[in-house]
Design a protein around this motif. Sequence first.
Motif, PDB file in Angstrom:
ATOM      1  N   LYS A  41      41.782  34.644  40.112  1.00  0.00           N
ATOM      2  CA  LYS A  41      41.152  35.934  40.384  1.00  0.00           C
ATOM      3  C   LYS A  41      40.695  36.053  41.831  1.00  0.00           C
ATOM      4  O   LYS A  41      40.663  37.151  42.390  1.00  0.00           O
ATOM      5  CB  LYS A  41      39.951  36.141  39.450  1.00  0.00           C
ATOM      6  CG  LYS A  41      40.316  36.496  38.026  1.00  0.00           C
ATOM      7  CD  LYS A  41      39.065  36.730  37.194  1.00  0.00           C
ATOM      8  CE  LYS A  41      39.408  37.153  35.780  1.00  0.00           C
ATOM      9  NZ  LYS A  41      38.177  37.363  34.955  1.00  0.00           N
TER      10      LYS A  41
ATOM     11  N   TYR B 209      50.370  36.717  44.684  1.00  0.00           N
ATOM     12  CA  TYR B 209      50.496  35.901  43.473  1.00  0.00           C
ATOM     13  C   TYR B 209      51.812  35.124  43.473  1.00  0.00           C
ATOM     14  O   TYR B 209      51.850  33.959  43.060  1.00  0.00           O
ATOM     15  CB  TYR B 209      50.423  36.799  42.232  1.00  0.00           C
ATOM     16  CG  TYR B 209      49.085  37.490  42.072  1.00  0.00           C
ATOM     17  CD1 TYR B 209      47.905  36.751  42.000  1.00  0.00           C
ATOM     18  CD2 TYR B 209      48.988  38.879  42.004  1.00  0.00           C
ATOM     19  CE1 TYR B 209      46.671  37.391  41.867  1.00  0.00           C
ATOM     20  CE2 TYR B 209      47.768  39.515  41.862  1.00  0.00           C
ATOM     21  CZ  TYR B 209      46.613  38.767  41.799  1.00  0.00           C
ATOM     22  OH  TYR B 209      45.401  39.396  41.667  1.00  0.00           O
TER      23      TYR B 209
ATOM     24  N   LYS C 293      48.107  37.992  34.109  1.00  0.00           N
ATOM     25  CA  LYS C 293      47.048  38.966  33.845  1.00  0.00           C
ATOM     26  C   LYS C 293      46.540  39.575  35.146  1.00  0.00           C
ATOM     27  O   LYS C 293      46.348  40.793  35.251  1.00  0.00           O
ATOM     28  CB  LYS C 293      45.902  38.304  33.082  1.00  0.00           C
ATOM     29  CG  LYS C 293      44.813  39.277  32.673  1.00  0.00           C
ATOM     30  CD  LYS C 293      43.740  38.593  31.837  1.00  0.00           C
ATOM     31  CE  LYS C 293      42.660  39.590  31.418  1.00  0.00           C
ATOM     32  NZ  LYS C 293      41.612  38.939  30.583  1.00  0.00           N
ATOM     33  N   SER C 294      46.326  38.735  36.164  1.00  0.00           N
ATOM     34  CA  SER C 294      45.836  39.235  37.446  1.00  0.00           C
ATOM     35  C   SER C 294      46.873  40.127  38.122  1.00  0.00           C
ATOM     36  O   SER C 294      46.540  41.166  38.699  1.00  0.00           O
ATOM     37  CB  SER C 294      45.465  38.059  38.359  1.00  0.00           C
ATOM     38  OG  SER C 294      44.350  37.368  37.863  1.00  0.00           O
TER      39      SER C 294
ATOM     40  N   THR D 272      41.379  30.338  35.759  1.00  0.00           N
ATOM     41  CA  THR D 272      41.276  31.800  35.735  1.00  0.00           C
ATOM     42  C   THR D 272      40.428  32.300  36.896  1.00  0.00           C
ATOM     43  O   THR D 272      40.796  33.269  37.576  1.00  0.00           O
ATOM     44  CB  THR D 272      40.669  32.271  34.406  1.00  0.00           C
ATOM     45  OG1 THR D 272      41.493  31.817  33.318  1.00  0.00           O
ATOM     46  CG2 THR D 272      40.577  33.788  34.360  1.00  0.00           C
TER      47      THR D 272
END
Length: 285
Positions: free
Chosen positions: A46, A90, A78-79, A42
């Motif tokens: 990020k 991403y 989520k990011s 995670t």
Amino acid sequence: MASISSAVAFDDSCVSTPHPQKRREDIEHEEFEWIAMKKRITGLVKRVSISNIRFIADEILKENVISGRGLFCQAIMKSQMGFPQFSNVYAALVAIINSRFPDVGLLLVKRVVAQFKEAYEWGNKKLKRDTLKFLAHLANQTVVYEVLAVDILMLLLGNPSLDNIEVAVNFCIECGSLLQNSVPHIWKEVLGEFRRRKREVEMHVKGLIVKLFAVGRSKFKKYPSVIDELDLVEVEDQVTHVVSLLHDTDPEYSVDNFEVNTEFDDMSSQIMVPCEESEDDEASS
């Protein structure tokens, strides 16, 4: 002879006994490692940017990516939803991981498709728009074939509400360069549909359609499929998945949760501990 059978039948020292305390400690250690891996993945996702994407990818690949594939998908999605303007970054990170572990890339695509389907059913325009931005760049990065993009456009334009047309135009701006080059006949049909709908929509959507036509005439110069800084996977290493809206896909949400590794326990429970033969056993034998 009876003494032999009696010794074998009742000598419990020859059979391994479970170690509840050790097993409990092993489970706690495995769970601790799982949580630590989740925090690392995670945190890395990020931090990803154009400038450090290679480093971030290398660090993620040091993790147990197959076991933690659900954690990786969670972190990426989520990011991306938090910062949809970086969807191309991403998607490039996914492309790198996918080139090494295709199962991870396939699971990510399945989950993004499932998210789009939910957004479409709920009529959530923002979720549709942001999710399709990610899918557009996953197609641009050849993580998924452009047939998925065609499916999406057929669905949106087949149900031409104001929101669907707006979302479809934005989607085309993101991956129009890919569609224009790979499926030019379908691209012409899509543009024709937008041209017919332009008279029926509100001014802000009409402005988006005009923008799309202008971008198309410029050969998507300002909206390339992949910018040079994110063109990081060699063609021979690319893995492209076949995913369609027409098929049910299993997003495998169960792999997001910690599960005890029972492989070692199953093996150890079958091991017999050798027992030393006493002098009395030898005599009776």
